[in-house]
Structures are given as structure tokens and as C-alpha cells.
Design a protein around this motif. Structure first.
Motif, PDB file in Angstrom:
ATOM      1  N   CYS A 116      65.949   9.013 -53.577  1.00  0.00           N
ATOM      2  CA  CYS A 116      65.228   7.853 -54.106  1.00  0.00           C
ATOM      3  C   CYS A 116      64.021   7.495 -53.246  1.00  0.00           C
ATOM      4  CB  CYS A 116      66.168   6.656 -54.201  1.00  0.00           C
ATOM      5  SG  CYS A 116      67.439   6.802 -55.469  1.00  0.00           S
ATOM      6  N   THR A 119      61.312   9.807 -54.086  1.00  0.00           N
ATOM      7  CA  THR A 119      60.856   9.865 -55.482  1.00  0.00           C
ATOM      8  C   THR A 119      60.768   8.470 -56.096  1.00  0.00           C
ATOM      9  OG1 THR A 119      63.149  10.260 -56.236  1.00  0.00           O
ATOM     10  CG2 THR A 119      61.756  12.195 -55.814  1.00  0.00           C
ATOM     11  N   SER A 120      61.846   8.030 -56.732  1.00  0.00           N
ATOM     12  CA  SER A 120      61.862   6.730 -57.404  1.00  0.00           C
ATOM     13  C   SER A 120      63.253   6.123 -57.315  1.00  0.00           C
ATOM     14  CB  SER A 120      61.467   6.890 -58.875  1.00  0.00           C
ATOM     15  OG  SER A 120      61.761   5.718 -59.614  1.00  0.00           O
ATOM     16  N   TRP A 122      64.590   4.444 -59.532  1.00  0.00           N
ATOM     17  CA  TRP A 122      65.250   4.553 -60.830  1.00  0.00           C
ATOM     18  C   TRP A 122      66.312   5.647 -60.802  1.00  0.00           C
ATOM     19  CZ3 TRP A 122      65.256   1.018 -64.401  1.00  0.00           C
ATOM     20  CH2 TRP A 122      64.161   0.153 -64.526  1.00  0.00           C
TER      21      TRP A 122
END
Length: 305
Positions: A116, A119-120, A122
């Protein structure tokens, strides 16, 4: 004919508890998703290995939840085929199996946090949902594995979701091409679950399960399993014809003997121990198909770009 099942010893107890023949369902989609991403940009290898390790740990934990709850519900006995057997044959305490599953989930969390951060956030939501489904597959008040939806849920989560997450963490997006290429994996992961339910059909029926194989009947379930295989291969042909894949993707047909063998065994034999090789052939099909498709995508990318 009596089939004697011997208990494992030493490290084999813990290895069989992970149900190694199912771990390919975690590896192949991650590899394939990463190879699809390679056609967009360079691979971030630390993220690839983090995703791979986390996926395998979650699959192992899911298998252990399966072992624990099937035992608690009285579905596994010393004569049961296809189980890890740590509890009913090797004397491992049920609580130990449950704790190991939770430990694997715990180890997966910091790996997920790293993914995470790179990256993201989400991805955290998707990861938590996947872990929850892994638990609910055999745990909770209404286990998914005991319903007709086991193949669908496992195919979406372990097939489509894994490929798209592996693709997303490398590219930061999800494309139509990635979705289209994830469809065969969905069917092949579902095939592993269908094969498992065909093998366990009689025992599951006696225990009150309502799997898709039970509702359809053995012969129809085998036909559906064959359809899963056929759709997966025809899907690749279609994508090649439509120009979404290079002809190199057709190397997936090097694996075609595996599903044919699996269906042949299921048609010929009935006893769970006799059809175990069909289970293995089905799992191997998922792995080899994913590896070959990934390699075909890689070769096509190198030759056509």
C-alpha cells in the motif's frame, strides 16, 4: 475395496496442512498479472515478490481455516480424503491449526502495508475483503464452501482479483485488456474447487452441504468442469483472433493434456482416493496455463515491440 490412509509424520504434517496442491491457485494469477503489466511498463520486483508471498500466505491460512472448521463441524474423519489431516490423523490440536491460520494472516498484514505504501491504500481494502472471504469460505455461520457459490467466489477472488491486483500494483491502473486476460484464470480456479467438490460429493451430501456438484449431480458437474477447461482455452484463441494477444499466447495448448486427463479420470472412477490424481491434474492445469500464458505474453511483447 478398502483404501488405507496413512498419517504423515514430521515436517510432512505441516506441509500437508497447507494443502500444497491448492497453492498454485495463488501463484499463477500473480505471475500472470505481472506479465500483463510488463507490456505497459517495467516490473517492480519487490512488489511482485511481496504480492506473491502475501497471496500464498493467505491461501495457506484459508486452507487451515478449512481444516479447522470442517473438523469442528464433524465433516473430517480419519478416512476423509483430500484434507491436510493434521487434526484427525496426526493429533495436532485444533486450536494450533486455527492459531497458525491467524498467524499467517498476521504476517500478511505488514507485507500488505508495504504494498500500500508503494502503491495505493485502496489495496488495503481489497486485501482485507479477500482475507475476510478466505475466512468465510469455511468459517462463520454460513460457510461459502457449503453453498453452490464456492466456485464463483473462489474464481473471482483467487482468479480475477489476484490478477488485477498484481497488475494494478505494477501499473497504477486496471485496463480492459487485463480484465479480459483474467477470465481464463477465473474458470481454472473455479475448476479446482469444482474438482474438489466432485471428489467429495458423497461425503458432502451426507454432511448436509449444498455444493454446486451436489445440486447438479456428478455427471453434470463433470461436464461443467470440462466446460470450464474448454472456455479457458477457447477464450485465448478468441483473443488471438481478435488481435488482443499475439499468436505466442497459443503456447497455453501445451498444457491441454492435463485437463483431458482430469476429465478422463473423473469419468472412469468414483472413489475419492481414485480420483485424487484428477484433482492434481486440475490444479496443475491452472498453474501451467497461467505460466504459459504469461510466457506467451512476455515473448509476444519482446518480439512485437
Amino acid at each position: 475395496m478398502q483404501h488405507k490412509i496413512q498419517a504423515d509424520t514430521g515436517w510432512r504434517i505441516w506441509w500437508q496442512l497447507t494443502r500444497p496442491h491448492t497453492l498454485t491457485a495463488a501463484f499463477a494469477p500473480v505471475f500472470l498479472g505481472t506479465m500483463i503489466a510488463l507490456t505497459y511498463n517495467n516490473i517492480h520486483f519487490p512488489l511482485f515478490f511481496a504480492m506473491l508471498i502475501a497471496s500464498i500466505f493467505i491461501q495457506m491460512a484459508t486452507n487451515m481455516f478449512n481444516e479447522y472448521y470442517d473438523f469442528k463441524l464433524g465433516l473430517d474423519t480419519e478416512k476423509s480424503i483430500g484434507i491436510g489431516g493434521a487434526i484427525v490423523r496426526n493429533g495436532v490440536k485444533p486450536r494450533t491449526v486455527l492459531n497458525l491460520a491467524l498467524l499467517l494472516y498476521g504476517v500478511s498484514i505488514p507485507i500488505g502495508i508495504y504494498i500500500c505504501m508503494e502503491t495505493s491504500w485502496w489495496i488495503a481494502l481489497v486485501g482485507l475483503v479477500s482475507m475476510l472471504i478466505g475466512y468465510l469460505y469455511t468459517g462463520g455461520p454460513y460457510p461459502i464452501a457449503y453453498t453452490p457459490f464456492g466456485e464463483l467466489v473462489s474464481g473471482i477472488v483467487m482468479g480475477i482479483f489476484l490478477i488485477l491486483i498484481a497488475f494494478y500494483i505494477q501499473t497504477g491502473t486496471v485496463t480492459t485488456a487485463a480484465i479480459l486476460l483474467s477470465i481464463p484464470s477465473m474458470f481454472l480456479v473455479a475448476a479446482i474447487m469444482m474438482a474438489n467438490n466432485i471428489r467429495d460429493l458423497e461425503g458432502d451430501k451426507e454432511s448436509g452441504r449444498k455444493t454446486l456438484a451436489i445440486l447438479l449431480g456428478r455427471q453434470t458437474a463433470i461436464s461443467i468442469l470440462a466446460a470450464f477447461f474448454i472456455i479457458s482455452y477457447v477464450w485465448i484463441i478468441t483473443l488471438v483472433v481478435l488481435g488482443h494477444l499475439t499468436p505466442w499466447a497459443l503456447i497455453v495448448f501445451l498444457s491441454i493434456r492435463k485437463p483431458i486427463k482430469a476429465i478422463t479420470i473423473f469419468r472412469k472412477y468414483l472413489h475419492p482416493l481414485q480420483v485424487m490424481p484428477a484433482m492434481k491434474e486440475t490444479a496443475v492445469t491452472n498453474t501451467i496455463f497461467g505460466l504459459l500464458l504469461g510466457m506467451g505474453i512476455l515473448i509476444g511483447h519482446l518480439f512485437y515491440n
